[in-house]
Design a protein around this motif. Sequence first.
Motif, PDB file in Angstrom:
ATOM      1  N   TYR A  90     -94.916  -6.216 -20.253  1.00 52.04           N
ATOM      2  CA  TYR A  90     -94.317  -7.376 -19.594  1.00 52.04           C
ATOM      3  C   TYR A  90     -95.370  -8.097 -18.761  1.00 52.04           C
ATOM      4  O   TYR A  90     -96.297  -7.475 -18.238  1.00 52.04           O
ATOM      5  N   ALA A  91     -95.196  -9.401 -18.620  1.00 52.20           N
ATOM      6  CA  ALA A  91     -96.061 -10.176 -17.736  1.00 52.20           C
ATOM      7  C   ALA A  91     -95.621  -9.948 -16.296  1.00 52.20           C
ATOM      8  O   ALA A  91     -94.429  -9.956 -15.992  1.00 52.20           O
ATOM      9  N   VAL A  92     -96.601  -9.748 -15.425  1.00 51.03           N
ATOM     10  CA  VAL A  92     -96.330  -9.565 -13.996  1.00 51.03           C
ATOM     11  C   VAL A  92     -97.111 -10.624 -13.229  1.00 51.03           C
ATOM     12  O   VAL A  92     -98.330 -10.746 -13.391  1.00 51.03           O
ATOM     13  N   LEU A  93     -96.392 -11.394 -12.403  1.00 56.07           N
ATOM     14  CA  LEU A  93     -96.974 -12.520 -11.675  1.00 56.07           C
ATOM     15  C   LEU A  93     -96.601 -12.430 -10.201  1.00 56.07           C
ATOM     16  O   LEU A  93     -95.605 -11.783  -9.848  1.00 56.07           O
ATOM     17  N   PRO A  94     -97.354 -13.119  -9.322  1.00 60.58           N
ATOM     18  CA  PRO A  94     -96.935 -13.191  -7.920  1.00 60.58           C
ATOM     19  C   PRO A  94     -95.563 -13.858  -7.805  1.00 60.58           C
ATOM     20  O   PRO A  94     -95.223 -14.749  -8.596  1.00 60.58           O
ATOM     21  N   ALA A  95     -94.793 -13.452  -6.821  1.00 61.99           N
ATOM     22  CA  ALA A  95     -93.428 -13.973  -6.691  1.00 61.99           C
ATOM     23  C   ALA A  95     -93.392 -15.494  -6.545  1.00 61.99           C
ATOM     24  O   ALA A  95     -92.444 -16.140  -6.999  1.00 61.99           O
ATOM     25  N   GLY A  96     -94.418 -16.089  -5.941  1.00 57.39           N
ATOM     26  CA  GLY A  96     -94.418 -17.534  -5.733  1.00 57.39           C
ATOM     27  C   GLY A  96     -95.094 -18.326  -6.827  1.00 57.39           C
ATOM     28  O   GLY A  96     -95.277 -19.544  -6.685  1.00 57.39           O
ATOM     29  N   HIS A  97     -95.445 -17.678  -7.928  1.00 56.10           N
ATOM     30  CA  HIS A  97     -96.162 -18.376  -9.004  1.00 56.10           C
ATOM     31  C   HIS A  97     -95.252 -19.439  -9.636  1.00 56.10           C
ATOM     32  O   HIS A  97     -94.072 -19.192  -9.887  1.00 56.10           O
ATOM     33  N   PRO A  98     -95.793 -20.634  -9.922  1.00 54.09           N
ATOM     34  CA  PRO A  98     -94.957 -21.693 -10.519  1.00 54.09           C
ATOM     35  C   PRO A  98     -94.257 -21.269 -11.807  1.00 54.09           C
ATOM     36  O   PRO A  98     -93.093 -21.622 -12.024  1.00 54.09           O
ATOM     37  N   LEU A  99     -94.947 -20.528 -12.677  1.00 53.22           N
ATOM     38  CA  LEU A  99     -94.307 -20.090 -13.918  1.00 53.22           C
ATOM     39  C   LEU A  99     -93.148 -19.141 -13.641  1.00 53.22           C
ATOM     40  O   LEU A  99     -92.144 -19.154 -14.347  1.00 53.22           O
ATOM     41  N   ALA A 100     -93.292 -18.317 -12.613  1.00 57.21           N
ATOM     42  CA  ALA A 100     -92.229 -17.374 -12.267  1.00 57.21           C
ATOM     43  C   ALA A 100     -90.994 -18.126 -11.776  1.00 57.21           C
ATOM     44  O   ALA A 100     -89.859 -17.699 -12.014  1.00 57.21           O
ATOM     45  N   ARG A 101     -91.192 -19.220 -11.100  1.00 55.77           N
ATOM     46  CA  ARG A 101     -90.055 -19.995 -10.589  1.00 55.77           C
ATOM     47  C   ARG A 101     -89.373 -20.793 -11.689  1.00 55.77           C
ATOM     48  O   ARG A 101     -88.162 -21.002 -11.662  1.00 55.77           O
ATOM     49  N   ARG A 102     -90.159 -21.250 -12.668  1.00 54.94           N
ATOM     50  CA  ARG A 102     -89.614 -22.173 -13.672  1.00 54.94           C
ATOM     51  C   ARG A 102     -88.993 -21.475 -14.872  1.00 54.94           C
ATOM     52  O   ARG A 102     -88.043 -21.991 -15.459  1.00 54.94           O
ATOM     53  N   ARG A 103     -89.543 -20.313 -15.251  1.00 56.43           N
ATOM     54  CA  ARG A 103     -89.154 -19.758 -16.547  1.00 56.43           C
ATOM     55  C   ARG A 103     -88.824 -18.283 -16.428  1.00 56.43           C
ATOM     56  O   ARG A 103     -89.485 -17.533 -15.716  1.00 56.43           O
ATOM     57  N   ARG A 104     -87.810 -17.884 -17.170  1.00 55.45           N
ATOM     58  CA  ARG A 104     -87.411 -16.478 -17.214  1.00 55.45           C
ATOM     59  C   ARG A 104     -88.133 -15.726 -18.315  1.00 55.45           C
ATOM     60  O   ARG A 104     -88.176 -14.505 -18.308  1.00 55.45           O
ATOM     61  N   ARG A 105     -88.658 -16.459 -19.290  1.00 50.26           N
ATOM     62  CA  ARG A 105     -89.392 -15.832 -20.390  1.00 50.26           C
ATOM     63  C   ARG A 105     -90.672 -16.630 -20.615  1.00 50.26           C
ATOM     64  O   ARG A 105     -90.658 -17.858 -20.603  1.00 50.26           O
ATOM     65  N   LEU A 106     -91.780 -15.904 -20.840  1.00 47.16           N
ATOM     66  CA  LEU A 106     -93.071 -16.541 -21.018  1.00 47.16           C
ATOM     67  C   LEU A 106     -93.655 -16.187 -22.379  1.00 47.16           C
ATOM     68  O   LEU A 106     -93.131 -15.327 -23.087  1.00 47.16           O
ATOM     69  N   THR A 107     -94.740 -16.847 -22.711  1.00 48.11           N
ATOM     70  CA  THR A 107     -95.563 -16.457 -23.851  1.00 48.11           C
ATOM     71  C   THR A 107     -96.966 -16.178 -23.319  1.00 48.11           C
ATOM     72  O   THR A 107     -97.326 -16.604 -22.213  1.00 48.11           O
ATOM     73  N   LEU A 108     -97.765 -15.475 -24.106  1.00 46.05           N
ATOM     74  CA  LEU A 108     -99.148 -15.246 -23.702  1.00 46.05           C
ATOM     75  C   LEU A 108     -99.886 -16.569 -23.520  1.00 46.05           C
ATOM     76  O   LEU A 108    -100.720 -16.708 -22.620  1.00 46.05           O
ATOM     77  N   ALA A 109     -99.579 -17.536 -24.375  1.00 49.99           N
ATOM     78  CA  ALA A 109    -100.244 -18.840 -24.275  1.00 49.99           C
ATOM     79  C   ALA A 109     -99.987 -19.491 -22.916  1.00 49.99           C
ATOM     80  O   ALA A 109    -100.853 -20.200 -22.389  1.00 49.99           O
ATOM     81  N   ASP A 110     -98.807 -19.258 -22.330  1.00 47.93           N
ATOM     82  CA  ASP A 110     -98.509 -19.796 -21.008  1.00 47.93           C
ATOM     83  C   ASP A 110     -99.499 -19.300 -19.961  1.00 47.93           C
ATOM     84  O   ASP A 110     -99.724 -19.955 -18.935  1.00 47.93           O
ATOM     85  N   LEU A 111    -100.088 -18.126 -20.198  1.00 51.22           N
ATOM     86  CA  LEU A 111    -100.958 -17.482 -19.210  1.00 51.22           C
ATOM     87  C   LEU A 111    -102.439 -17.656 -19.524  1.00 51.22           C
ATOM     88  O   LEU A 111    -103.289 -17.041 -18.874  1.00 51.22           O
ATOM     89  N   SER A 112    -102.752 -18.498 -20.495  1.00 49.56           N
ATOM     90  CA  SER A 112    -104.141 -18.609 -20.963  1.00 49.56           C
ATOM     91  C   SER A 112    -105.085 -19.132 -19.887  1.00 49.56           C
ATOM     92  O   SER A 112    -106.276 -18.811 -19.890  1.00 49.56           O
ATOM     93  N   GLY A 113    -104.597 -19.928 -18.949  1.00 44.00           N
ATOM     94  CA  GLY A 113    -105.452 -20.483 -17.924  1.00 44.00           C
ATOM     95  C   GLY A 113    -105.513 -19.666 -16.648  1.00 44.00           C
ATOM     96  O   GLY A 113    -106.152 -20.084 -15.676  1.00 44.00           O
ATOM     97  N   GLU A 114    -104.861 -18.502 -16.648  1.00 43.60           N
ATOM     98  CA  GLU A 114    -104.794 -17.678 -15.444  1.00 43.60           C
ATOM     99  C   GLU A 114    -105.990 -16.734 -15.330  1.00 43.60           C
ATOM    100  O   GLU A 114    -106.653 -16.414 -16.321  1.00 43.60           O
ATOM    101  N   SER A 115    -106.248 -16.262 -14.112  1.00 42.40           N
ATOM    102  CA  SER A 115    -107.129 -15.121 -13.916  1.00 42.40           C
ATOM    103  C   SER A 115    -106.319 -13.859 -14.204  1.00 42.40           C
ATOM    104  O   SER A 115    -105.119 -13.801 -13.916  1.00 42.40           O
ATOM    105  N   TRP A 116    -106.995 -12.858 -14.748  1.00 44.10           N
ATOM    106  CA  TRP A 116    -106.298 -11.663 -15.209  1.00 44.10           C
ATOM    107  C   TRP A 116    -106.812 -10.412 -14.505  1.00 44.10           C
ATOM    108  O   TRP A 116    -107.977 -10.320 -14.117  1.00 44.10           O
ATOM    109  N   ILE A 117    -105.911  -9.433 -14.385  1.00 45.10           N
ATOM    110  CA  ILE A 117    -106.269  -8.095 -13.935  1.00 45.10           C
ATOM    111  C   ILE A 117    -105.998  -7.150 -15.095  1.00 45.10           C
ATOM    112  O   ILE A 117    -104.869  -7.080 -15.607  1.00 45.10           O
TER     113      ILE A 117
END
Length: 224
Positions: A90-117
């Motif tokens: 599963y994707a795990v994001l900070p609680a205040g992340h814009p994608l977390a607020r807007r969408r209940r389901r993501l794709t990997l492509a949605d996260l392509s511009g993010e920094s990763w751990i």
Amino acid sequence: RDATAGRRAGRLRIVSCPSAGATVMPPATARFRAAHPDVELTLRPAEPEDGMAMVRAGEADVALTIEPPESCGISVDGIERTVLLEDVMYAVLPAGHPLARRRRRLTLADLSGESWILGSGSGTCPDAQIVLDQCRGTGFEPHVAFRSDDYQAIQGFVAAGVGVSLIPNLALVTVRDDVVVRSLGAKPPSRLIVAATLEAAWASPARQAMLEVLREVGEEFAGD
């Protein structure tokens, strides 16, 4: 009668990767001990490659390990692999992340511009490579900002805004209040939780009984 006696005597040595050791093994141990109280059961932690080496050396009877999904539990090199479950990530994001607020389901492509751990990639656990392969298959190379092999620590770094991560379901038993977990659709990245044993013309009844219990517990976790 002889088979029953075999299950009630002797010992069974199990090694397990941390996430399966903390989730699959407790109910499996309780169930096995209730049915076979006379079998001495021991459990030790071991990273995947170490657990396999212990089985090959005769130092463990069963190793719970992690393999990439394409392995399909194929038995090679004298080791039988019993797939217990597919552990979805599963994707795990900070609680205040814009994608977390807007969408209940993501794709990997949605996260392509993010920094990763990601995991360190230096150990024997394939999780980090599974994530990298999935990202590359989606068409991007993730920018890795930080590496850690501790999934609880990764949640902390995500909460602090260091990056986003993919975490397997078995490592999400405890979820922090300051992160959000999002599904990655119908075909998310995943890993296999596998029970590895030595191939043998004769296997101890205790070992076979434990494999049966592990299959049952694995099916229950897969259905969650």
